[in-house]
Design an enzyme around this catalytic site. Structure first.
Site, PDB file in Angstrom:
ATOM      1  N   HIS A 180      -2.229  -2.745  -3.596  1.00 43.13           N
ATOM      2  CA  HIS A 180      -1.846  -1.653  -2.685  1.00 43.13           C
ATOM      3  C   HIS A 180      -2.020  -0.298  -3.387  1.00 43.13           C
ATOM      4  O   HIS A 180      -2.624   0.619  -2.833  1.00 43.13           O
ATOM      5  CB  HIS A 180      -0.390  -1.854  -2.245  1.00 43.13           C
ATOM      6  CG  HIS A 180       0.174  -0.750  -1.397  1.00 43.13           C
ATOM      7  ND1 HIS A 180       0.442  -0.904  -0.060  1.00 43.13           N
ATOM      8  CD2 HIS A 180       0.536   0.529  -1.704  1.00 43.13           C
ATOM      9  CE1 HIS A 180       0.926   0.231   0.421  1.00 43.13           C
ATOM     10  NE2 HIS A 180       0.996   1.116  -0.554  1.00 43.13           N
ATOM     11  N   GLU A 181      -1.505  -0.181  -4.595  1.00 40.93           N
ATOM     12  CA  GLU A 181      -1.568   1.101  -5.315  1.00 40.93           C
ATOM     13  C   GLU A 181      -3.010   1.502  -5.600  1.00 40.93           C
ATOM     14  O   GLU A 181      -3.403   2.642  -5.400  1.00 40.93           O
ATOM     15  CB  GLU A 181      -0.762   1.039  -6.619  1.00 40.93           C
ATOM     16  CG  GLU A 181       0.735   0.845  -6.432  1.00 40.93           C
ATOM     17  CD  GLU A 181       1.329   1.765  -5.383  1.00 40.93           C
ATOM     18  OE1 GLU A 181       0.840   2.887  -5.216  1.00 40.93           O
ATOM     19  OE2 GLU A 181       2.277   1.352  -4.709  1.00 40.93           O
ATOM     20  N   HIS A 184      -4.899   2.988  -2.715  1.00 39.94           N
ATOM     21  CA  HIS A 184      -4.689   4.421  -2.470  1.00 39.94           C
ATOM     22  C   HIS A 184      -5.769   5.229  -3.191  1.00 39.94           C
ATOM     23  O   HIS A 184      -6.220   6.261  -2.691  1.00 39.94           O
ATOM     24  CB  HIS A 184      -3.305   4.867  -2.946  1.00 39.94           C
ATOM     25  CG  HIS A 184      -2.207   4.554  -1.963  1.00 39.94           C
ATOM     26  ND1 HIS A 184      -2.267   4.943  -0.645  1.00 39.94           N
ATOM     27  CD2 HIS A 184      -1.031   3.895  -2.116  1.00 39.94           C
ATOM     28  CE1 HIS A 184      -1.162   4.532  -0.016  1.00 39.94           C
ATOM     29  NE2 HIS A 184      -0.409   3.894  -0.881  1.00 39.94           N
ATOM     30  N   TYR A 195      -1.534  12.282   4.086  1.00 38.72           N
ATOM     31  CA  TYR A 195      -0.396  11.377   3.921  1.00 38.72           C
ATOM     32  C   TYR A 195       0.768  11.815   4.799  1.00 38.72           C
ATOM     33  O   TYR A 195       1.858  12.152   4.335  1.00 38.72           O
ATOM     34  CB  TYR A 195       0.010  11.338   2.448  1.00 38.72           C
ATOM     35  CG  TYR A 195       0.725  10.074   2.071  1.00 38.72           C
ATOM     36  CD1 TYR A 195       0.081   8.847   2.133  1.00 38.72           C
ATOM     37  CD2 TYR A 195       2.048  10.094   1.658  1.00 38.72           C
ATOM     38  CE1 TYR A 195       0.733   7.680   1.793  1.00 38.72           C
ATOM     39  CE2 TYR A 195       2.712   8.932   1.320  1.00 38.72           C
ATOM     40  CZ  TYR A 195       2.044   7.734   1.392  1.00 38.72           C
ATOM     41  OH  TYR A 195       2.689   6.567   1.058  1.00 38.72           O
ATOM     42  N   GLU A 204      -1.456   4.076   4.457  1.00 33.86           N
ATOM     43  CA  GLU A 204      -0.564   3.004   4.021  1.00 33.86           C
ATOM     44  C   GLU A 204      -1.092   1.626   4.436  1.00 33.86           C
ATOM     45  O   GLU A 204      -1.068   0.671   3.660  1.00 33.86           O
ATOM     46  CB  GLU A 204       0.827   3.211   4.615  1.00 33.86           C
ATOM     47  CG  GLU A 204       1.736   4.012   3.737  1.00 33.86           C
ATOM     48  CD  GLU A 204       1.787   3.436   2.337  1.00 33.86           C
ATOM     49  OE1 GLU A 204       2.126   2.250   2.195  1.00 33.86           O
ATOM     50  OE2 GLU A 204       1.453   4.150   1.389  1.00 33.86           O
ATOM     51  N   ASP A 277      10.091   9.884   5.366  1.00 35.48           N
ATOM     52  CA  ASP A 277       8.939   9.101   4.891  1.00 35.48           C
ATOM     53  C   ASP A 277       7.613   9.699   5.385  1.00 35.48           C
ATOM     54  O   ASP A 277       6.730   8.988   5.857  1.00 35.48           O
ATOM     55  CB  ASP A 277       9.102   7.637   5.356  1.00 35.48           C
ATOM     56  CG  ASP A 277       8.006   6.710   4.834  1.00 35.48           C
ATOM     57  OD1 ASP A 277       7.452   6.992   3.763  1.00 35.48           O
ATOM     58  OD2 ASP A 277       7.726   5.716   5.527  1.00 35.48           O
ATOM     59  N   HIS A 282       5.298   4.411   6.017  1.00 34.91           N
ATOM     60  CA  HIS A 282       5.501   3.000   5.636  1.00 34.91           C
ATOM     61  C   HIS A 282       6.087   2.180   6.784  1.00 34.91           C
ATOM     62  O   HIS A 282       6.332   0.986   6.629  1.00 34.91           O
ATOM     63  CB  HIS A 282       6.440   2.897   4.438  1.00 34.91           C
ATOM     64  CG  HIS A 282       5.868   3.451   3.172  1.00 34.91           C
ATOM     65  ND1 HIS A 282       6.027   4.766   2.805  1.00 34.91           N
ATOM     66  CD2 HIS A 282       5.113   2.872   2.207  1.00 34.91           C
ATOM     67  CE1 HIS A 282       5.400   4.971   1.656  1.00 34.91           C
ATOM     68  NE2 HIS A 282       4.837   3.842   1.267  1.00 34.91           N
TER      69      HIS A 282
END
Ligand SMILES: [Zn+2]
Lengths: 362, 98
Positions: A180-181, A184, A195, A204, A277, A282
């Site tokens: 996931h990271e 990005h 974002y 996301e 958020d 998310h």
């Protein structure tokens, strides 16, 4: 809402994290020159500089993102793992770099292996050479901060916290979170998605999609065999929940006395409007997440084949605006499916019907 | 006096809220300098405050004053205020969620 469950406060107390208020306040005031503060500010400045240079190079990078088409072959990964030793300074001290044997630190070794699995998915499934498409060395820092309940991509590297030990274990425990990271980074190098709000939720979702694919490819799991969970294994056994998110059934990943219930919607009917958020990035990501899972389920086999090719083509094709809405993204996936497999293909049908199911208008 | 810190985002996307209600006069006298030290008028609105992917977003309220900050701007007096509020709230009872 105030839920009374004793274990969290008890654990914090026994860990010595906080004390009664007045002395703590005095200590905090006296400790304003703590090294972590200047380190965090410095890291933020560094990251900002990098973002600027990435934006300048955007056009070139978009072309280079498809090395297979240019007859290039992805190289081997070049990984470096650092240890922040509970500070918030990046990158920290070197623990393990490419080709070195395991360090014996589970967080460092999980990060090292996770970067390798991620690099392999992009190379094998998409012919992409690392995160930027041209062999970017992969860097990660583990043991970031104290009881830090998070993992993030800072614009140039991955950062993993150890978790507080009460709700979260260390964040390297989940391969889908490592994937996931890094995704990005792929999104950033592909032109980026703002974002915030729907574009942020797409950002996301793409990270969840490619994070899940990294895990499925590493385990060689078909769509039917896969859990479609993001962040499995991150919760301590005191938490009632399987993972952070479920792509297959958004809103069902956890339901805990303390944490509450997974807030993800599974269609536009329950889209969440919030200022928190960054506009619920998310939360509403559950909608495009489920769309991808529906495409994979309809087509069967392995998700890193046709479904992933369609999503990857959409991300890297250069047609996605940084402020794309769910509708614009959906249309772009339909266009990609048509271009890759034809208008009469089952892939094209599967993509159209997935967006219909989650109530995103094409 | 009432101080509310709400943390959202993070890769987990879980919202956490810490609330402190200092008792006057001793407690409020201790919190006042912490609150006054923060540059409330110098923060960008929530529309401007976009963070790096997966970093936390903080919404901080002290009575009528309010600020929204991405994690990387949570430094100096802001960080002191947030960490004190979290510690005090967790000392008083389990964390609120949602
Ligand atoms: Zn993310």
């Amino acid at each position: 809402m105030f839920r009374s469950v004793a274990y969290r406060s008890a654990a914090y107390r026994s860990g010595g994290y906080c004390s009664i208020v007045p002395p703590y306040l005095l200590r905090r005031l006296a400790a304003q020159q703590e090294p972590g503060f200047s380190g965090a500010a410095e890291a933020a400045q560094k990251a900002l500089l990098h973002v600027k240079s990435f934006q300048a190079a955007r056009a070139e990078l978009t072309l280079l993102a498809v090395p297979a088409a240019r007859g290039l072959k992805p190289g081997a990964p070049e990984r470096t793992i650092y240890d922040a030793r509970s500070l918030e300074q990046l990158p920290g001290s070197l623990v393990r770099n490419e080709g070195k044997p395991p360090s014996g630190d589970p967080a460092a070794d999980e990060a090292y292996d996770g970067l390798g699995h991620t690099h392999r998915l992009y190379a094998d499934a998409f012919g992409r050479d690392s995160i930027d498409g041209k062999g970017l060395p992969l860097e990660a820092t583990v043991h970031y901060g104290k009881r830090y309940d998070n993992a993030f991509w800072d614009g140039r590297q991955m950062v993993f916290g150890d978790g507080d030990g009460v709700v979260f274990e260390r964040f390297t425990k989940s391969l889908s979170v490592i994937g996931h990271e890094l995704a990005h980074g792929v999104t950033q190098f592909s032109g980026g998605l703002n974002y915030r709000n729907q574009a942020g939720a797409l950002n996301e979702s793409l990270s969840d999609v490619f994070g899940a694919l990294v895990e499925q490819y590493a385990k060689q799991q078909s769509t039917a065999e896969a859990s479609w969970l993001i962040g499995e294994g991150l919760f301590t056994d005191q938490v009632q929940g399987a993972a952070l998110r479920s792509m297959k059934a958004p809103g069902t990943a956890y339901d805990d006395d303390v944490l509450g219930k997974d807030p993800q919607p599974d269609s536009m009917d329950s889209y969440v409007r919030t200022s928190a958020d960054n506009g619920g990035v998310h939360i509403n990501s559950g909608i495009p997440n489920r769309a991808f899972c529906l495409v994979a389920t309809a087509l069967g086999g392995n998700a890193w084949d046709a479904p992933a090719q369609i999503w990857y083509d959409t991300l890297t094709g250069g047609t996605l605006a940084p402020n794309a809405t769910f509708g614009a993204f959906a249309k772009a996936t339909v266009a990609s499916a048509k271009e890759l497999f034809g208008a009469d293909s089952k892939e094209h049908d599967a993509v159209r019907s997935a967006w219909e199911t989650v109530k995103v208008k094409l | 006096m009432k101080i509310i810190v709400q943390r959202s985002g993070g890769v987990a996307g879980m919202k956490r809220t810490w609330t402190v209600r200092p008792e006057p006069p001793e407690d409020t006298d201790r919190w006042q300098p912490l609150i006054e030290a923060c540059p409330w008028d110098d923060v960008a609105g929530p529309g401007e405050a976009t963070g790096q992917p997966d970093r936390f977003m903080y919404s901080i309220r002290a009575d009528q004053r309010r600020a929204v900050l991405p994690e990387r701007e949570l430094t100096g007096p802001w960080r002191d205020l947030v960490e004190c509020a979290r510690a005090a709230a967790e000392e008083a009872g389990p964390a609120e969620i949602g």
